[in-house]
Motif scaffolding. Sequence first.
Motif, short mmCIF file in Angstrom:
data_model
loop_
_atom_site.label_atom_id
_atom_site.label_comp_id
_atom_site.label_asym_id
_atom_site.label_seq_id
_atom_site.Cartn_x
_atom_site.Cartn_y
_atom_site.Cartn_z
N THR B 70 18.91 -16.01 -5.80
CA THR B 70 19.32 -15.97 -4.39
C THR B 70 19.92 -14.60 -4.08
O THR B 70 20.11 -13.76 -4.97
N ASP B 71 20.26 -14.39 -2.80
CA ASP B 71 20.93 -13.15 -2.36
C ASP B 71 20.25 -11.91 -2.93
O ASP B 71 20.90 -11.04 -3.49
N GLN B 72 18.97 -11.81 -2.75
CA GLN B 72 18.21 -10.71 -3.34
C GLN B 72 18.11 -9.54 -2.38
O GLN B 72 17.82 -9.71 -1.20
N HIS B 73 18.35 -8.36 -2.92
CA HIS B 73 18.19 -7.12 -2.18
C HIS B 73 17.25 -6.23 -2.98
O HIS B 73 17.37 -6.13 -4.19
N MET B 74 16.36 -5.56 -2.28
CA MET B 74 15.41 -4.71 -3.00
C MET B 74 15.25 -3.38 -2.28
O MET B 74 15.13 -3.35 -1.06
N LEU B 75 15.27 -2.32 -3.05
CA LEU B 75 15.03 -0.98 -2.52
C LEU B 75 13.83 -0.39 -3.26
O LEU B 75 13.85 -0.27 -4.49
N VAL B 76 12.81 -0.05 -2.50
CA VAL B 76 11.56 0.43 -3.09
C VAL B 76 11.26 1.83 -2.56
O VAL B 76 11.38 2.09 -1.37
N ALA B 77 10.87 2.72 -3.45
CA ALA B 77 10.42 4.06 -3.06
C ALA B 77 8.93 4.16 -3.35
O ALA B 77 8.51 4.04 -4.49
N GLN B 78 8.17 4.36 -2.31
CA GLN B 78 6.72 4.47 -2.45
C GLN B 78 6.31 5.92 -2.31
O GLN B 78 6.52 6.53 -1.27
N SER B 79 5.72 6.47 -3.37
CA SER B 79 5.23 7.84 -3.34
C SER B 79 3.72 7.82 -3.20
O SER B 79 3.04 7.14 -3.96
N THR B 80 3.23 8.58 -2.24
CA THR B 80 1.79 8.58 -1.97
C THR B 80 1.29 10.01 -1.91
O THR B 80 1.85 10.84 -1.19
N LEU B 81 0.24 10.29 -2.65
CA LEU B 81 -0.39 11.60 -2.63
C LEU B 81 -1.85 11.43 -2.22
O LEU B 81 -2.58 10.65 -2.84
N GLN B 82 -2.25 12.14 -1.17
CA GLN B 82 -3.62 12.02 -0.67
C GLN B 82 -4.29 13.39 -0.71
O GLN B 82 -3.66 14.41 -0.40
N TYR B 83 -5.55 13.41 -1.10
CA TYR B 83 -6.30 14.67 -1.21
C TYR B 83 -7.59 14.57 -0.42
O TYR B 83 -8.34 13.59 -0.55
N GLY B 84 -7.86 15.57 0.40
CA GLY B 84 -9.09 15.61 1.16
C GLY B 84 -10.22 16.20 0.33
O GLY B 84 -10.25 17.40 0.09
N VAL B 85 -11.13 15.36 -0.13
CA VAL B 85 -12.25 15.83 -0.93
C VAL B 85 -13.27 16.53 -0.02
O VAL B 85 -13.79 17.60 -0.35
N THR B 86 -13.57 15.92 1.09
CA THR B 86 -14.39 16.54 2.12
C THR B 86 -13.70 16.26 3.45
O THR B 86 -12.61 15.67 3.48
N GLY B 87 -14.33 16.65 4.53
CA GLY B 87 -13.73 16.37 5.83
C GLY B 87 -13.69 14.90 6.19
O GLY B 87 -12.99 14.51 7.12
N SER B 88 -14.42 14.06 5.47
CA SER B 88 -14.45 12.63 5.80
C SER B 88 -14.18 11.73 4.61
O SER B 88 -14.24 10.52 4.73
N PHE B 89 -13.86 12.31 3.46
CA PHE B 89 -13.63 11.52 2.27
C PHE B 89 -12.35 11.97 1.59
O PHE B 89 -12.11 13.16 1.39
#
Lengths: 124, 291
Positions: B70-89
């Motif tokens: 019970t009484d649960q607290h959660m802190l999450v850090a989401q790291s996201t790295l995105q790379y453009g391979v082409t203009g549409s991918f």
Amino acid sequence: MSVHAARSRCHLALLTLPMLPMLLMFSAATGCQSAPAIADAPQTVFPTTPLKQDFATITATGLSCPLCANNIDSTLKKLPGVQTVDVDLNTGRITVGLFGKAKPSKASLATAVVNAGFTVLSVE
Amino acid sequence: MPSPTYRLPIQQSLAAAVAAAIMLLLGSSIVSAQEATSTPSTTQPAMGHFAFRETLRYSQLGTDPVSGDTDQHMLVAQSTLQYGVTGSFSLTLDIPAILADIRRTSSGSTDTDSGFADITLTAKYRVWQHDSSPLNTTRLSVIGGLELPTGDGAYSSDSVDPIAGLVLMSIIDRWGFTQAIRYKFNTSGSGHGTKLAGDGSADAFRHDTALLYRLDPAVYSAQTKAAVYAMLECNGLYETNGDYELNLAPGILYEATTFAVEFSIILPVYERINYRAAGSWGLALGVRFLF
């Protein structure tokens, strides 16, 4: 109707509801215009000879936001001979300042904007 | 089987958006422009460029019907790295870190854990684009990916789970609309699942809708260097074990030419949760950079 069957149909309805906005948006985007859409215009083949002027003006569409403008800026500045890039999100006009002897061609400028994810109408 | 939980979380005080954290942990954060906090978009970095996003989410959960916590607290850090391979991918890597998972156990003691949830590798390809004006655009992208186990005890599913999805985004003047659907196939069968929503032992279907409205400027100009948007998301998660939750998330997004900052509040509006702790509300704070 059993409770289980009712709940299953409810779940099915919930799962299909998200599709409705997609279908509506897709229909609106493709069916509303009476004039030919800009993006449906025949693709222009731009010359590959290096430019000689100090400025080039690219007209593009779909720019949508400031971060998108940065995509164009960073991509164009990778080209040799490109010194400055100014993007007008309202008009879609991209003014490119050129310098040096090895200036890019219209084709390379257009390709850079396409590689940034947008549609090029003209390069002058 | 624990008794089912039916409730309207708005009536509760601080119940969590584990749902919100969960949505993130399923790789919902794909870094791009005019993208809401938990809803992927069709935009991406330019070819050869990167975008990085860091999102902190705080959420509070109700009673876990399985563990009795019970009484649960959660802190999450989401790291996201995105790379453009082409203009549409583009390719995206999502790494969620559980910074703090604080809960009161059924014995009355307080436990605190941390760790890494499963990593997600996602490919996104824009299959259709219609630009109707300098500003306006409608785009459709397909998403495919894999959720890879980190092997981290309580937060890793121990299975490689494929993900498939579609995203449709339309920007019309000051308005932006996004609709995304994603399905994760759980390959572990009845094997190990985590306490995180969408990461249990069942398949997970997500539907995300985002509405953005540009508050400022009213009209772009050659001098425009930033914009402020009001956001409203509707995020749903259905798991094939029967659990379903629907959240509303109002927020605000500040977007400059090289970075963006966002903040939103996650408010569950419907929950039917039998197999994990349900959430009440949560907060999300994120920052993104292009380079």
